[in-house]
Design an enzyme around this catalytic site. Structure first.
Site, PDB file in Angstrom:
ATOM      1  CG  ASN A 153      -7.606  49.397  12.814  1.00 48.74           C
ATOM      2  OD1 ASN A 153      -7.107  49.118  11.725  1.00 48.74           O
ATOM      3  ND2 ASN A 153      -8.428  50.407  12.991  1.00 48.74           N
ATOM      4  CD  GLU A 158     -13.159  52.154   0.804  1.00 52.21           C
ATOM      5  OE1 GLU A 158     -12.863  53.048   1.607  1.00 52.21           O
ATOM      6  OE2 GLU A 158     -13.652  51.056   1.167  1.00 52.21           O
ATOM      7  CE1 TYR A 217      -8.221  54.131   5.567  1.00 53.32           C
ATOM      8  CE2 TYR A 217      -5.981  53.388   5.197  1.00 53.32           C
ATOM      9  CZ  TYR A 217      -7.250  53.171   5.714  1.00 53.32           C
ATOM     10  OH  TYR A 217      -7.541  51.998   6.380  1.00 53.32           O
ATOM     11  CE  LYS A 241      -7.023  49.036   8.193  1.00 55.89           C
ATOM     12  NZ  LYS A 241      -7.277  50.137   9.187  1.00 55.89           N
ATOM     13  CG  HIS A 291     -10.627  49.397   4.963  1.00 51.91           C
ATOM     14  ND1 HIS A 291     -10.943  50.661   5.382  1.00 51.91           N
ATOM     15  CD2 HIS A 291     -11.293  49.207   3.796  1.00 51.91           C
ATOM     16  CE1 HIS A 291     -11.762  51.221   4.481  1.00 51.91           C
ATOM     17  NE2 HIS A 291     -11.988  50.362   3.510  1.00 51.91           N
TER      18      HIS A 291
HETATM   19  P1  ATP Z   1     -11.069  51.725   8.196  1.00 52.07           P
HETATM   20  O1  ATP Z   1     -11.435  52.943   7.357  1.00 52.07           O
HETATM   21  O2  ATP Z   1      -9.615  51.339   8.085  1.00 52.07           O
HETATM   22  O3  ATP Z   1     -12.004  50.585   7.980  1.00 52.07           O
HETATM   23  P2  ATP Z   1     -12.465  52.877  10.415  1.00 52.07           P
HETATM   24  O4  ATP Z   1     -13.508  53.240   9.409  1.00 52.07           O
HETATM   25  O5  ATP Z   1     -12.894  52.069  11.597  1.00 52.07           O
HETATM   26  O6  ATP Z   1     -11.265  52.113   9.733  1.00 52.07           O
HETATM   27  P3  ATP Z   1     -11.433  55.554  10.205  1.00 52.07           P
HETATM   28  O7  ATP Z   1     -11.899  56.658  11.088  1.00 52.07           O
HETATM   29  O8  ATP Z   1     -11.922  55.516   8.791  1.00 52.07           O
HETATM   30  O9  ATP Z   1     -11.733  54.170  10.955  1.00 52.07           O
HETATM   31  O10 ATP Z   1      -9.850  55.592  10.224  1.00 52.07           O
HETATM   32  C1  ATP Z   1      -9.104  54.942   9.203  1.00 52.07           C
HETATM   33  C2  ATP Z   1      -7.917  54.278   9.823  1.00 52.07           C
HETATM   34  O11 ATP Z   1      -7.025  55.271  10.330  1.00 52.07           O
HETATM   35  C3  ATP Z   1      -8.223  53.400  11.060  1.00 52.07           C
HETATM   36  O12 ATP Z   1      -8.667  52.120  10.745  1.00 52.07           O
HETATM   37  C4  ATP Z   1      -6.870  53.362  11.719  1.00 52.07           C
HETATM   38  O13 ATP Z   1      -5.978  52.444  11.067  1.00 52.07           O
HETATM   39  C5  ATP Z   1      -6.399  54.782  11.501  1.00 52.07           C
HETATM   40  N1  ATP Z   1      -6.786  55.666  12.615  1.00 52.07           N
HETATM   41  C6  ATP Z   1      -8.025  56.127  12.898  1.00 52.07           C
HETATM   42  N2  ATP Z   1      -8.022  56.907  13.979  1.00 52.07           N
HETATM   43  C7  ATP Z   1      -6.740  56.971  14.389  1.00 52.07           C
HETATM   44  C8  ATP Z   1      -6.060  57.636  15.448  1.00 52.07           C
HETATM   45  N3  ATP Z   1      -6.706  58.403  16.304  1.00 52.07           N
HETATM   46  N4  ATP Z   1      -4.722  57.440  15.552  1.00 52.07           N
HETATM   47  C9  ATP Z   1      -4.044  56.673  14.678  1.00 52.07           C
HETATM   48  N5  ATP Z   1      -4.622  56.028  13.636  1.00 52.07           N
HETATM   49  C10 ATP Z   1      -5.947  56.173  13.506  1.00 52.07           C
HETATM   50 MG    MG Z   2     -13.025  54.239   7.606  1.00 51.17          MG
END
Ligand code: ATP
Ligand code: MG
Length: 139
Positions: free
Chosen positions: A112, A126, A49, A9, A115
């Site tokens: 974070n 994706e 997303y 990211k 992804h």
């Molecule tokens: P990713 O889909 O990016 O691999 P993930 O599956 O661990 O991450 P998701 O729940 O799919 O988490 O959320 C997608 C992304 O949205 C997260 O990786 C993070 O960048 C962001 N995100 C998730 N939860 C929060 C939150 N509470 N506040 C801000 N950003 C968030």
């Molecule tokens: Mg996710």
């Protein structure tokens, strides 16, 4: 063999840790079958997303994903989807296990570092969202 979709990211690219993350990917036995650097547009990030479009953090997440270049990849290996999620660590770095990429490189629950697809149907959406068949290494 299974394929998953991964992103280094914008926060991780900006911090200059993309190479260290790529090393971990290789050390853990994943084969990188497609990779490119791109600066996502607003529309591309929104589409990627789309499952999160009703979430309160959606606007902020799209702004974060479009703030700078990221590196998108398709990874291949045995049980690649689950193994890549395990190597990434929990979404919130405060909850991520020791030795995971998010524990080491993530700054916050939003910024974070990486992804990963969370299921086969997600990976099937994706990978072709970002790569044409011609961009994936043939074997
Ligand atoms: P990713 O889909 O990016 O691999 P993930 O599956 O661990 O991450 P998701 O729940 O799919 O988490 O959320 C997608 C992304 O949205 C997260 O990786 C993070 O960048 C962001 N995100 C998730 N939860 C929060 C939150 N509470 N506040 C801000 N950003 C968030
Ligand atoms: Mg996710």
């Amino acid at each position: 063999m299974q394929r998953t979709f991964a992103i280094i990211k914008p926060d991780a690219v900006a911090k200059g840790v993309a190479g260290r993350i790529l090393s971990k990917i290789e050390e853990n036995g994943f084969k990188v079958v497609a990779m490119k650097m791109m600066h996502m547009t607003d529309a591309q990030a929104r589409g990627f997303y789309q499952v999160h479009r009703e979430r309160p953090f959606f606007g902020s997440l799209v702004a974060f994903m479009t703030q700078g270049p990221s590196i998108v990849m398709a990874l291949e290996g045995d049980n690649a989807i689950a193994r890549w999620r395990e190597l990434m660590g929990a979404t919130d770095p405060a909850k991520a296990a020791a030795g995971t990429i998010r524990k080491e490189f993530a700054s916050s629950i939003e910024a974070n570092a990486v992804h990963g697809s969370d299921a086969p149907d997600t990976a099937a959406f994706e990978i072709p969202y970002f790569f044409s068949a011609l961009e994936i290494t043939a074997r």
